[in-house]
Design a protein around this motif. Structure first.
Motif, PDB file in Angstrom:
ATOM      1  N   ILE A  96      19.873   0.617 -42.247  1.00 44.35           N
ATOM      2  CA  ILE A  96      18.755  -0.097 -43.172  1.00 44.35           C
ATOM      3  C   ILE A  96      17.551   0.122 -42.166  1.00 44.35           C
ATOM      4  N   PHE A  97      17.536  -0.049 -40.999  1.00 46.58           N
ATOM      5  CA  PHE A  97      16.247  -0.094 -40.010  1.00 46.58           C
ATOM      6  C   PHE A  97      15.899   1.533 -40.129  1.00 46.58           C
ATOM      7  N   GLY A  98      16.930   2.566 -39.968  1.00 50.43           N
ATOM      8  CA  GLY A  98      16.546   4.009 -40.009  1.00 50.43           C
ATOM      9  C   GLY A  98      15.816   4.241 -41.326  1.00 50.43           C
ATOM     10  N   LEU A  99      16.250   3.882 -42.434  1.00 55.92           N
ATOM     11  CA  LEU A  99      15.487   3.971 -43.793  1.00 55.92           C
ATOM     12  C   LEU A  99      14.193   3.439 -43.925  1.00 55.92           C
ATOM     13  N   LEU A 100      14.026   2.222 -43.226  1.00 52.94           N
ATOM     14  CA  LEU A 100      12.625   1.572 -43.226  1.00 52.94           C
ATOM     15  C   LEU A 100      11.559   2.352 -42.206  1.00 52.94           C
ATOM     16  N   ARG A 101      12.056   3.028 -41.147  1.00 55.55           N
ATOM     17  CA  ARG A 101      10.983   3.467 -40.146  1.00 55.55           C
ATOM     18  C   ARG A 101      10.117   4.543 -40.806  1.00 55.55           C
ATOM     19  N   PRO A 102       8.936   4.762 -40.242  1.00 57.15           N
ATOM     20  CA  PRO A 102       7.897   5.568 -40.970  1.00 57.15           C
ATOM     21  C   PRO A 102       8.110   6.786 -40.359  1.00 57.15           C
ATOM     22  N   PHE A 103       8.976   7.352 -39.685  1.00 52.96           N
ATOM     23  CA  PHE A 103       9.043   8.698 -39.190  1.00 52.96           C
ATOM     24  C   PHE A 103      10.500   9.061 -39.688  1.00 52.96           C
ATOM     25  N   LYS A 104      10.830  10.502 -39.355  1.00 53.23           N
ATOM     26  CA  LYS A 104      12.169  10.925 -39.591  1.00 53.23           C
ATOM     27  C   LYS A 104      12.606  11.326 -38.252  1.00 53.23           C
ATOM     28  N   GLY A 105      14.036  10.835 -38.002  1.00 54.61           N
ATOM     29  CA  GLY A 105      14.958  11.376 -37.097  1.00 54.61           C
ATOM     30  C   GLY A 105      15.475  12.951 -37.119  1.00 54.61           C
ATOM     31  N   VAL A 106      15.207  13.745 -36.395  1.00 54.12           N
ATOM     32  CA  VAL A 106      15.664  15.070 -36.481  1.00 54.12           C
ATOM     33  C   VAL A 106      16.594  15.363 -35.462  1.00 54.12           C
ATOM     34  N   ARG A 107      17.637  16.447 -35.724  1.00 54.20           N
ATOM     35  CA  ARG A 107      18.687  16.975 -34.761  1.00 54.20           C
ATOM     36  C   ARG A 107      17.968  18.216 -33.940  1.00 54.20           C
ATOM     37  N   PRO A 108      18.538  18.572 -33.125  1.00 57.10           N
ATOM     38  CA  PRO A 108      18.186  19.596 -32.228  1.00 57.10           C
ATOM     39  C   PRO A 108      17.773  20.934 -33.230  1.00 57.10           C
ATOM     40  N   SER A 109      18.810  21.306 -34.066  1.00 57.82           N
ATOM     41  CA  SER A 109      18.731  22.477 -34.784  1.00 57.82           C
ATOM     42  C   SER A 109      17.504  22.337 -35.732  1.00 57.82           C
ATOM     43  N   GLU A 110      17.364  21.191 -36.141  1.00 59.95           N
ATOM     44  CA  GLU A 110      16.254  20.788 -37.497  1.00 59.95           C
ATOM     45  C   GLU A 110      14.778  21.077 -36.532  1.00 59.95           C
ATOM     46  N   SER A 148      19.865  15.383 -26.436  1.00 56.53           N
ATOM     47  CA  SER A 148      20.517  15.879 -27.422  1.00 56.53           C
ATOM     48  C   SER A 148      20.299  17.482 -27.676  1.00 56.53           C
ATOM     49  N   TRP A 149      19.077  18.024 -27.017  1.00 58.79           N
ATOM     50  CA  TRP A 149      18.627  19.406 -26.827  1.00 58.79           C
ATOM     51  C   TRP A 149      19.760  20.068 -25.870  1.00 58.79           C
ATOM     52  N   LEU A 150      20.009  19.202 -24.946  1.00 60.48           N
ATOM     53  CA  LEU A 150      20.781  19.866 -23.848  1.00 60.48           C
ATOM     54  C   LEU A 150      22.171  19.831 -24.403  1.00 60.48           C
ATOM     55  N   GLN A 151      22.609  19.010 -24.949  1.00 65.41           N
ATOM     56  CA  GLN A 151      24.124  18.888 -25.662  1.00 65.41           C
ATOM     57  C   GLN A 151      24.124  19.831 -26.831  1.00 65.41           C
ATOM     58  N   ALA A 152      23.174  20.359 -27.243  1.00 65.08           N
ATOM     59  CA  ALA A 152      23.354  21.382 -28.463  1.00 65.08           C
ATOM     60  C   ALA A 152      23.161  22.691 -27.711  1.00 65.08           C
ATOM     61  N   ASP A 153      23.182  22.698 -26.483  1.00 63.84           N
ATOM     62  CA  ASP A 153      23.230  23.995 -25.416  1.00 63.84           C
ATOM     63  C   ASP A 153      22.000  24.942 -25.682  1.00 63.84           C
ATOM     64  N   LEU A 154      20.853  24.430 -26.342  1.00 65.67           N
ATOM     65  CA  LEU A 154      19.595  25.129 -26.583  1.00 65.67           C
ATOM     66  C   LEU A 154      18.875  25.221 -25.199  1.00 65.67           C
ATOM     67  N   PRO A 155      18.126  26.500 -25.140  1.00 66.04           N
ATOM     68  CA  PRO A 155      17.413  26.893 -24.087  1.00 66.04           C
ATOM     69  C   PRO A 155      16.260  25.757 -23.573  1.00 66.04           C
ATOM     70  N   LEU A 156      15.895  25.577 -22.243  1.00 64.40           N
ATOM     71  CA  LEU A 156      14.824  24.973 -21.686  1.00 64.40           C
ATOM     72  C   LEU A 156      13.853  25.981 -21.214  1.00 64.40           C
ATOM     73  N   ALA A 157      12.770  25.608 -21.230  1.00 63.63           N
ATOM     74  CA  ALA A 157      11.799  26.276 -20.227  1.00 63.63           C
ATOM     75  C   ALA A 157      11.259  25.337 -19.054  1.00 63.63           C
ATOM     76  N   ARG A 158      10.957  26.303 -17.854  1.00 64.10           N
ATOM     77  CA  ARG A 158      10.751  25.289 -16.763  1.00 64.10           C
ATOM     78  C   ARG A 158       9.208  25.468 -16.399  1.00 64.10           C
ATOM     79  N   GLY A 159       8.927  24.676 -15.578  1.00 60.33           N
ATOM     80  CA  GLY A 159       7.406  24.743 -15.018  1.00 60.33           C
ATOM     81  C   GLY A 159       6.243  23.954 -16.231  1.00 60.33           C
ATOM     82  N   ARG A 160       5.092  24.357 -16.244  1.00 59.74           N
ATOM     83  CA  ARG A 160       4.034  23.960 -17.096  1.00 59.74           C
ATOM     84  C   ARG A 160       4.098  24.529 -18.275  1.00 59.74           C
ATOM     85  N   GLY A 161       4.848  25.816 -18.286  1.00 58.99           N
ATOM     86  CA  GLY A 161       4.585  26.564 -19.750  1.00 58.99           C
ATOM     87  C   GLY A 161       3.495  26.663 -20.025  1.00 58.99           C
TER      88      GLY A 161
END
Length: 145
Positions: free
Chosen positions: A32-46, A132-145
């Motif tokens: 219920i709280f998830g439906l009422l919050r003003p933003f949408k949660g997204v998964r790493p693939s999204e 969750s990004w790390l768990q999805a095994d997606l790449p990370l950039a290092r430094g100030r990019g």
């Protein structure tokens, strides 16, 4: 199993029954709280789809030391203490999707509420934060990019 058997089980196992009711209630409230919050949660693939197809701005709210160790490629670091929806970096992205990232997702939720109040229409929070990004095994950039 009929209703009488269910009641008998609940009577014999009161603690299990209470735990079950509590967990079920918690899940329902969370939804219920998830439906009422003003933003949408997204998964790493999204997030990847939003960035690649819609040029989303990814804002990382973690401390700079954590950002330097690894962040979503192309993301911009903004310290929560300096987070301002009227910031030049953010105001220019008012028409774009904005994805907020933090360590666990809680800090980003607070920032998302502020963006929505400031008139941003497409505000997203990475569910589970950078973990969750790390768990999805997606790449990370290092430094100030």
């Amino acid at each position: 199993m009929d209703f009488q058997e269910l009641l008998a089980f609940a009577g014999r196992h009161q603690m299990l029954s209470l735990i079950f009711v509590g967990l079920t209630g918690g899940i329902i409230l969370n939804e219920i709280f998830g439906l009422l919050r003003p933003f949408k949660g997204v998964r790493p693939s999204e997030v990847s789809v939003l960035v690649n197809r819609e040029n989303a701005l990814v804002v990382d709210l973690r401390p700079i030391a954590d950002f330097d160790k690894g962040h979503i490629p192309g993301s911009k670091n903004v310290q929560m203490s300096q987070f301002d929806p009227e910031n030049k970096k953010l105001a220019a992205a008012r028409a774009l999707p904005v994805v907020l990232v933090c360590k666990t997702g809680f800090t980003a939720g607070d920032a998302a509420k502020r963006l929505k109040k400031a008139g941003f229409q497409r505000v997203y929070v990475l569910e589970g934060g950078i973990g969750s990004w790390l768990q999805a095994d997606l790449p990370l950039a290092r430094g100030r990019g």
